[in-house]
Motif scaffolding. Structure first.
Motif, PDB file in Angstrom:
ATOM      1  N   PRO A   1     -10.300 -12.921  10.875  1.00 29.36           N
ATOM      2  CA  PRO A   1      -9.936 -13.488  12.172  1.00 29.36           C
ATOM      3  C   PRO A   1      -8.648 -14.320  12.085  1.00 29.36           C
ATOM      4  O   PRO A   1      -8.461 -15.076  11.134  1.00 29.36           O
ATOM      5  CB  PRO A   1     -11.127 -14.395  12.500  1.00 29.36           C
ATOM      6  CG  PRO A   1     -12.262 -13.844  11.705  1.00 29.36           C
ATOM      7  CD  PRO A   1     -11.661 -13.286  10.451  1.00 29.36           C
ATOM      8  N   GLY A   2      -7.807 -14.149  13.073  1.00 31.16           N
ATOM      9  CA  GLY A   2      -6.590 -14.958  13.148  1.00 31.16           C
ATOM     10  C   GLY A   2      -5.417 -14.425  12.343  1.00 31.16           C
ATOM     11  O   GLY A   2      -4.314 -14.941  12.451  1.00 31.16           O
ATOM     12  N   THR A   3      -5.647 -13.387  11.528  1.00 37.31           N
ATOM     13  CA  THR A   3      -4.531 -12.851  10.757  1.00 37.31           C
ATOM     14  C   THR A   3      -3.673 -11.951  11.645  1.00 37.31           C
ATOM     15  O   THR A   3      -4.146 -11.411  12.646  1.00 37.31           O
ATOM     16  CB  THR A   3      -5.011 -12.047   9.532  1.00 37.31           C
ATOM     17  OG1 THR A   3      -5.831 -10.962   9.981  1.00 37.31           O
ATOM     18  CG2 THR A   3      -5.803 -12.928   8.584  1.00 37.31           C
ATOM     19  N   LEU A   4      -2.404 -11.836  11.271  1.00 39.61           N
ATOM     20  CA  LEU A   4      -1.445 -11.095  12.102  1.00 39.61           C
ATOM     21  C   LEU A   4      -0.596 -10.174  11.226  1.00 39.61           C
ATOM     22  O   LEU A   4      -0.326 -10.490  10.068  1.00 39.61           O
ATOM     23  CB  LEU A   4      -0.516 -12.083  12.824  1.00 39.61           C
ATOM     24  CG  LEU A   4      -1.169 -12.995  13.872  1.00 39.61           C
ATOM     25  CD1 LEU A   4      -0.205 -14.112  14.268  1.00 39.61           C
ATOM     26  CD2 LEU A   4      -1.597 -12.200  15.079  1.00 39.61           C
ATOM     27  N   PRO A   5      -0.160  -9.059  11.791  1.00 42.42           N
ATOM     28  CA  PRO A   5       0.652  -8.111  11.029  1.00 42.42           C
ATOM     29  C   PRO A   5       2.133  -8.497  11.026  1.00 42.42           C
ATOM     30  O   PRO A   5       2.638  -9.020  12.011  1.00 42.42           O
ATOM     31  CB  PRO A   5       0.468  -6.805  11.819  1.00 42.42           C
ATOM     32  CG  PRO A   5       0.274  -7.264  13.234  1.00 42.42           C
ATOM     33  CD  PRO A   5      -0.436  -8.589  13.156  1.00 42.42           C
ATOM     34  N   VAL A   6       2.805  -8.252   9.913  1.00 38.92           N
ATOM     35  CA  VAL A   6       4.266  -8.374   9.861  1.00 38.92           C
ATOM     36  C   VAL A   6       4.793  -7.062   9.302  1.00 38.92           C
ATOM     37  O   VAL A   6       4.376  -6.620   8.228  1.00 38.92           O
ATOM     38  CB  VAL A   6       4.711  -9.563   8.978  1.00 38.92           C
ATOM     39  CG1 VAL A   6       6.233  -9.602   8.873  1.00 38.92           C
ATOM     40  CG2 VAL A   6       4.200 -10.878   9.554  1.00 38.92           C
TER      41      VAL A   6
ATOM     42  N   ASP B   1       0.744  -7.809  19.061  1.00 36.12           N
ATOM     43  CA  ASP B   1       1.078  -8.631  17.900  1.00 36.12           C
ATOM     44  C   ASP B   1       2.405  -8.234  17.258  1.00 36.12           C
ATOM     45  O   ASP B   1       2.885  -8.917  16.353  1.00 36.12           O
ATOM     46  CB  ASP B   1      -0.024  -8.532  16.831  1.00 36.12           C
ATOM     47  CG  ASP B   1      -1.268  -9.305  17.232  1.00 36.12           C
ATOM     48  OD1 ASP B   1      -1.121 -10.304  17.965  1.00 36.12           O
ATOM     49  OD2 ASP B   1      -2.375  -8.918  16.817  1.00 36.12           O
TER      50      ASP B   1
ATOM     51  N   ARG C   1       0.801 -18.388  16.027  1.00 39.54           N
ATOM     52  CA  ARG C   1      -0.569 -17.936  16.278  1.00 39.54           C
ATOM     53  C   ARG C   1      -1.293 -17.541  15.000  1.00 39.54           C
ATOM     54  O   ARG C   1      -2.454 -17.114  15.039  1.00 39.54           O
ATOM     55  CB  ARG C   1      -0.558 -16.735  17.243  1.00 39.54           C
ATOM     56  CG  ARG C   1      -0.070 -17.073  18.630  1.00 39.54           C
ATOM     57  CD  ARG C   1      -0.275 -15.915  19.606  1.00 39.54           C
ATOM     58  NE  ARG C   1       0.502 -14.750  19.244  1.00 39.54           N
ATOM     59  CZ  ARG C   1      -0.011 -13.574  18.863  1.00 39.54           C
ATOM     60  NH1 ARG C   1      -1.329 -13.395  18.790  1.00 39.54           N
ATOM     61  NH2 ARG C   1       0.774 -12.562  18.545  1.00 39.54           N
ATOM     62  N   TRP C   2      -0.623 -17.648  13.848  1.00 41.70           N
ATOM     63  CA  TRP C   2      -1.282 -17.260  12.596  1.00 41.70           C
ATOM     64  C   TRP C   2      -2.526 -18.123  12.372  1.00 41.70           C
ATOM     65  O   TRP C   2      -2.462 -19.359  12.426  1.00 41.70           O
ATOM     66  CB  TRP C   2      -0.322 -17.414  11.395  1.00 41.70           C
ATOM     67  CG  TRP C   2      -1.042 -17.269  10.091  1.00 41.70           C
ATOM     68  CD1 TRP C   2      -1.532 -18.280   9.317  1.00 41.70           C
ATOM     69  CD2 TRP C   2      -1.398 -16.044   9.413  1.00 41.70           C
ATOM     70  NE1 TRP C   2      -2.159 -17.758   8.204  1.00 41.70           N
ATOM     71  CE2 TRP C   2      -2.093 -16.401   8.238  1.00 41.70           C
ATOM     72  CE3 TRP C   2      -1.188 -14.688   9.709  1.00 41.70           C
ATOM     73  CZ2 TRP C   2      -2.584 -15.444   7.342  1.00 41.70           C
ATOM     74  CZ3 TRP C   2      -1.671 -13.745   8.805  1.00 41.70           C
ATOM     75  CH2 TRP C   2      -2.355 -14.130   7.645  1.00 41.70           C
ATOM     76  N   GLY C   3      -3.634 -17.469  12.152  1.00 42.26           N
ATOM     77  CA  GLY C   3      -4.872 -18.197  11.843  1.00 42.26           C
ATOM     78  C   GLY C   3      -5.599 -18.705  13.078  1.00 42.26           C
ATOM     79  O   GLY C   3      -6.612 -19.392  12.974  1.00 42.26           O
ATOM     80  N   MET C   4      -5.068 -18.384  14.250  1.00 44.51           N
ATOM     81  CA  MET C   4      -5.702 -18.762  15.508  1.00 44.51           C
ATOM     82  C   MET C   4      -6.423 -17.511  15.991  1.00 44.51           C
ATOM     83  O   MET C   4      -5.793 -16.473  16.188  1.00 44.51           O
ATOM     84  CB  MET C   4      -4.573 -19.147  16.468  1.00 44.51           C
ATOM     85  CG  MET C   4      -4.972 -19.691  17.786  1.00 44.51           C
ATOM     86  SD  MET C   4      -3.418 -20.147  18.629  1.00 44.51           S
ATOM     87  CE  MET C   4      -3.521 -19.039  20.012  1.00 44.51           C
TER      88      MET C   4
ATOM     89  N   ASP D   1       3.883 -14.760  11.888  1.00 43.35           N
ATOM     90  CA  ASP D   1       3.588 -14.381  13.270  1.00 43.35           C
ATOM     91  C   ASP D   1       4.835 -13.720  13.852  1.00 43.35           C
ATOM     92  O   ASP D   1       5.832 -14.383  14.131  1.00 43.35           O
ATOM     93  CB  ASP D   1       3.203 -15.637  14.072  1.00 43.35           C
ATOM     94  CG  ASP D   1       3.041 -15.352  15.572  1.00 43.35           C
ATOM     95  OD1 ASP D   1       3.163 -14.175  15.980  1.00 43.35           O
ATOM     96  OD2 ASP D   1       2.794 -16.315  16.319  1.00 43.35           O
TER      97      ASP D   1
END
Lengths: 485, 484
Positions: free
Chosen positions: A45-50, A279, B197-200, B234
């Motif tokens: 949860p909360g992780t995002l792609p780069v 994202d 927003r990383w980790g949110m 992010d």
């Protein structure tokens, strides 16, 4: 009624980046399950792609290699479906705006003709993980390995331009040749680096309407692909001729058991509910980036083939065969330049060496005989130091690591005897020792004499322990026998 | 000590009037005494807080510590905290302990701020009343029979009840501004991309934005100084210099052009709220600001557009909660389908399921163009409304929400009535603009808020005007009766 086969391919190519498309985890093959899956790959949860810039560059390079339009503003979308090896519950892929637009690939067929196969588009996406239902697992449990999850892929979608399994295989091999030549994929089919989905339909010859197609998924060898296509074509024709209709469906082919079966029908297909991934920003590609990559693009197989003909004088067949494999090509060029006989170099690389590597399940980069070694050996054939037959012994010794060609020739005393005085002496001795054969030769009809020469040759080569230069021996022998007539 | 603002606490800590350990212990004591009354905090991290306070005191004693060093705060339970359960208000994540910090949490930790605990919230930030939390509703300190607003109701109520001087929060459609208004505190939703927003934990990725809550605009400026950062992790974070938001607080409002959208004073606005907001605008006018009536003609489309886009994104964002990797998994699933189905049915509450279904429907083959495609077009119209408006005004102001806090259950049966709570706040999320709520009156013994909307990255101006407003009014100093 005669039938025409129509084939289109979707090809998944794993890009040879060090890290994943949206995370910094390694893409190396064969690690302990889940040791190369970071929080992003696990969809914590909360992780995002780069986005991995190298993956984008590789996709652009592929586009340039097939002379396609590069989309300068491509968009990632989410393809939604549930499966345990798809950690986010969606695959990040491209749909409406793929990075590579229309292009074309030329294939060479066995009869020497060429055909252009259209590429509809190619898009960037992430690979899924792997599910295992066998092995050391508690009863009723399945295992999920997410090491592969997030490995960058380009999916190449062809037009339905192929009309036979032969054409499909030629196309698949050409793609393999292109992506390995520009170094964007390691081409290791057995590790899943290239996987093929085959869309097959049949129609009455002459018809311009496409028949209902089936898609056979996830073929990872050219051989299985050929088998799967041939069986599917046969199945569809049989079905139609028996009054049935082909159902649009997804099929699986098991290359080991040779069994093909339906996986899901059109009605069971998922509604993937694609929408742009919020994202990730659109991928913007500048003219400068495209130009930079174009300049740095390695030589493509077609250009290489033409160069091999003009630079080395290779035949069409030989140049095609070698140029299609970038490793073989690199190997060949070192041998050709180091031996000054390109045709002989080509024969050895394509023949003896390829065979030996194949038997040992090795590739050119892992060859125990270096290109320099092979060049040294070809040079000794070229300057008549050794015969072709001797060369095979030298090659075997080099394969076993016994040194350079010269060292082996020296150590084994394989050097060819070309000294005419010495050869004349051997020939004379052999004739003296085989008077009956000489008598027989003299009394034979002229037409049969040529055949009988072989007997003398065998004796002479034996007497010279195989070291006699055969052309020279032949010449001396003929001269001496003629004198007796 | 709990009545001090963050600005005052920073002075006290840096001048050695009290230590961070004393301050932290004071708030921990208040939490243990009062949290049961309000249910504002899900997880209290007492031991960890005191350890952090001890370290902060050491840093303070060396001098030159960052502003937030030693200041206790609360984090909304949507921000991942390394080693501390992060539930997002859901049964689904009741057992989830992240092995990493959200960038927002990391930024505060870097500066030595002390985390007291994690605040209650609507499940996955879906709600405007805090009634959807798995951990039970938060009660409004102004009237415990009323909602605190949502989804950041726990953060807002905790500040109103003086359980912490400030807190982090998130705003997808009004989730910072609406509870700030209903609890009588100040809260800022920054420009989309200003805060990482990383980790949110994602609700609707293109709308979610983290921001600060505190009692004053000045405190929000101090918190935003720490929160805002460009973050390579992010991709939607914006690489733009973070100014010192406290530096311009003292600027005059003279000559400032304030746009008043007529659509924000229409049917459905509580007359008491309208009076309070108009009075606030008159106060600013008296200070030299110029009020200009404007129109945001597509305002009425913002709620329907939002309730397509946000659920659509949520339906994909929440797919990862499948019982496979972490979080809730049902007992004894008979097969994969059963595991998915029961884990999600048992793990998610009703409102979350409703939104997943709406989103899934909107993205389905044959409906995409009519819903999602159309909503994206509306979103562009709304952005255009604002950019047209900002050609002639500096800020836009109006009510934060239609009425003061409503009673528990009042809108429970009617999701659409609940969705209309955010009628004035949603448009700024769709446009990605910054917006703030500051207290501007008491109606029916409950606070109401003035909303201040700025142009992109104009947080400094919003905070400046809010601060100036708080120099001439004392609404932000009002305290719920039970607290004082």
């Amino acid at each position: 009624m005669s039938w025409e086969t129509v084939i289109g391919l979707e090809v998944h190519v794993q890009l040879a980046t060090k890290t994943k498309i949206f995370s910094a985890a390694s893409t190396a093959f064969g690690a302990t399950p889940n040791s190369q899956a970071c929080a992003i790959d696990l969809a914590m949860p909360g992780t995002l792609p780069v986005l991995n810039k190298q993956a984008v560059n590789y996709a652009i390079m592929f586009g340039l290699a097939i002379d396609a339009d590069i989309c300068q503003e491509s968009v990632f979308e989410r393809k939604n479906y549930f499966y345990p090896d798809l950690p986010k519950g969606y695959q990040t892929t491209q749909l409406e705006k793929p990075i590579v637009g229309r292009g074309s690939v030329t294939i060479q067929l066995a009869d020497g003709s060429e055909k252009a196969i259209g590429i509809h588009h190619a898009h960037l996406e992430e690979d899924a993980g792997k599910s295992t239902h066998e092995g050391n697992l508690p009863h009723g449990m399945s295992g999920v390995d997410l090491n592969r999850a997030g490995t960058p892929l380009i999916e190449i979608v062809s037009e339905p331009d192929m009309r036979s399994a032969e054409e499909a295989i030629a196309f698949a091999k050409k793609l393999h040749s292109i992506v390995t030549s520009i170094n964007i994929c390691d081409g290791e089919m057995s590790q899943g680096s290239m996987r093929f989905d085959v869309n097959v339909s049949v129609r009455p010859t002459g018809s311009s309407v496409l028949g209902t197609r089936t898609e056979t998924k996830n073929l990872n060898s050219f051989k299985f692909m050929e088998e799967a296509i041939e069986r599917e074509v046969e199945r569809q024709i049989d079905l139609i001729e028996d009054g049935g209709i082909v159902a649009q469906e997804t099929r699986l082919y098991n290359g080991d058991t040779k069994v093909a079966k339906s996986m899901r029908s059109k009605e069971e297909a998922n509604d993937y509910r694609y929408f742009p991934c919020p994202d990730l920003l659109p991928v913007l590609i500048s003219d400068a980036t495209i130009e930079e990559l174009r300049q740095a693009l390695p030589e493509l197989p077609d250009a290489r083939q033409k160069r091999f003909v003009s630079q080395y004088g290779l035949s069409n067949y030989d140049s095609n065969h070698i140029a299609s494999d970038s490793n073989m090509s690199a190997f060949f060029e070192v041998v050709a330049k180091g031996s000054s006989n390109a045709k002989l170099a080509a024969n050895w690389v394509m023949g003896e060496l390829s065979g030996a590597l194949n038997n040992a399940d090795l590739n050119f980069s892992g060859s125990p005989v270096s290109p320099q070694q092979l060049a040294g050996m070809v040079a000794r054939i070229e300057d008549n130091s050794i015969s072709g037959k001797m060369a095979k012994l030298v090659f075997e010794a080099m394969w076993k690591g016994e040194g350079t060609a010269d060292e082996i020739i020296q150590a084994k005393g394989l050097k060819q005897v070309s000294d005419s005085g010495a050869l004349e002496k051997i020939v004379a001795e052999v004739l003296d020792a085989n008077l009956a054969m000489v008598e027989d030769f003299i009394n034979s009809d002229e037409s049969k004499r040529k055949k009988k020469l072989g007997g003398f040759m065998g004796q002479i080569m034996k007497a010279s322990k195989g070291q006699a230069n055969p052309q020279q021996v032949n010449q001396i022998l003929l001269q001496k026998l003629n004198e007796l007539l | 000590m709990h009545n001090y603002t963050i600005a005052e606490l920073i002075k006290g800590l840096q001048n050695n009037e009290f230590s961070s350990v004393e301050l932290t212990q004071h708030f921990l004591d208040r939490i243990s005494q009062l949290n049961d009354d309000y249910n504002a905090i899900i997880t209290v991290t007492g031991e960890q807080a005191l350890n952090a306070a001890t370290l902060a005191d050491q840093r303070l004693s060396l001098g030159d510590a960052p502003a937030m060093c030693g200041v206790p705060i609360l984090h909304k339970d949507i921000f991942c905290t390394d080693g501390v359960r992060t539930s997002c208000g859901s049964k689904m994540l009741d057992n989830f302990i992240p092995p990493y910090n959200a960038t927002v949490v990391e930024n505060f930790a870097r500066d030595g701020a002390v985390m007291l605990g994690k605040t209650n919230m609507d499940e996955f930030a879906m709600g405007s009343s805090n009634e959807t939390s798995f951990y039970g509703p938060v009660k409004n300190p102004w009237a415990t029979d009323s909602v605190p607003g949502g989804s950041s109701g726990g953060s807002a109520a905790a500040i109103a009840a003086r359980l912490a001087p400030g807190a982090t929060a998130t705003d997808t459609g009004g989730s910072i501004r609406q509870p700030a208004a209903l609890c009588g505190i100040s809260g800022l939703k920054p420009t989309y991309g200003r805060v990482s927003r990383w980790g949110m934990i994602a609700f609707a990725s293109s709308l979610d934005q983290a921001g600060p809550m505190a009692r004053t605009a000045e405190d929000c400026a101090i918190l935003l100084n720490c929160m805002a950062s460009f973050d390579e992790k992010d991709s939607t974070s914006v690489d733009k210099n973070v100014p010192d938001y406290t530096a311009s607080l003292g600027n005059s409002v003279k000559g400032l052009k304030i746009g008043i959208p007529k659509e924000y004073f229409s049917e459905g606005l509580h007359p008491g709220t309208e009076v309070a907001v108009r009075k606030a605008l008159a106060d600013l006018e008296a200070q030299g600001a110029e009020l200009v009536e404007i129109s945001l003609p597509n305002s009425e489309l913002s709620v329907p557009a939002y309730y397509v886009i946000a659920p659509a994104e949520a339906s994909a964002n929440l797919s990862r909660f499948d019982g496979v990797k972490y979080g809730y998994r049902c007992e004894n699933p008979k097969d994969l389908q059963d595991m998915y189905c029961r884990s999600r049915t048992e793990g998610f509450g009703e409102e979350v399921q409703r939104r997943i279904l709406i989103g899934t429907y909107c993205l389905s083959a044959g409906y995409y163009d009519a819903y999602y495609g159309k909503a994206q077009q509306v979103r562009q119209l709304i952005q255009q409304d604002f950019s047209d408006a900002f050609k002639s005004v500096d800020l836009i102001m109006g009510p934060t929400c239609p009425s003061p806090a409503f009673k528990f259950g009042a809108k429970g049966d009617d999701p659409v009535a609940m969705y209309l709570e955010d009628i004035y706040t949603i448009a700024t999320n769709l446009a990605g603009l910054p917006g703030m709520s500051v207290p501007c009156g008491i109606v029916e013994d409950k606070p109401v808020g003035l909303q201040i909307i700025g142009n992109y990255f104009d947080e400094a101006r919003i905070l400046n005007v809010a601060h100036q407003f708080q120099q001439i009014t004392n609404w932000h100093q009002q305290t719920p009766e039970a607290i004082s």
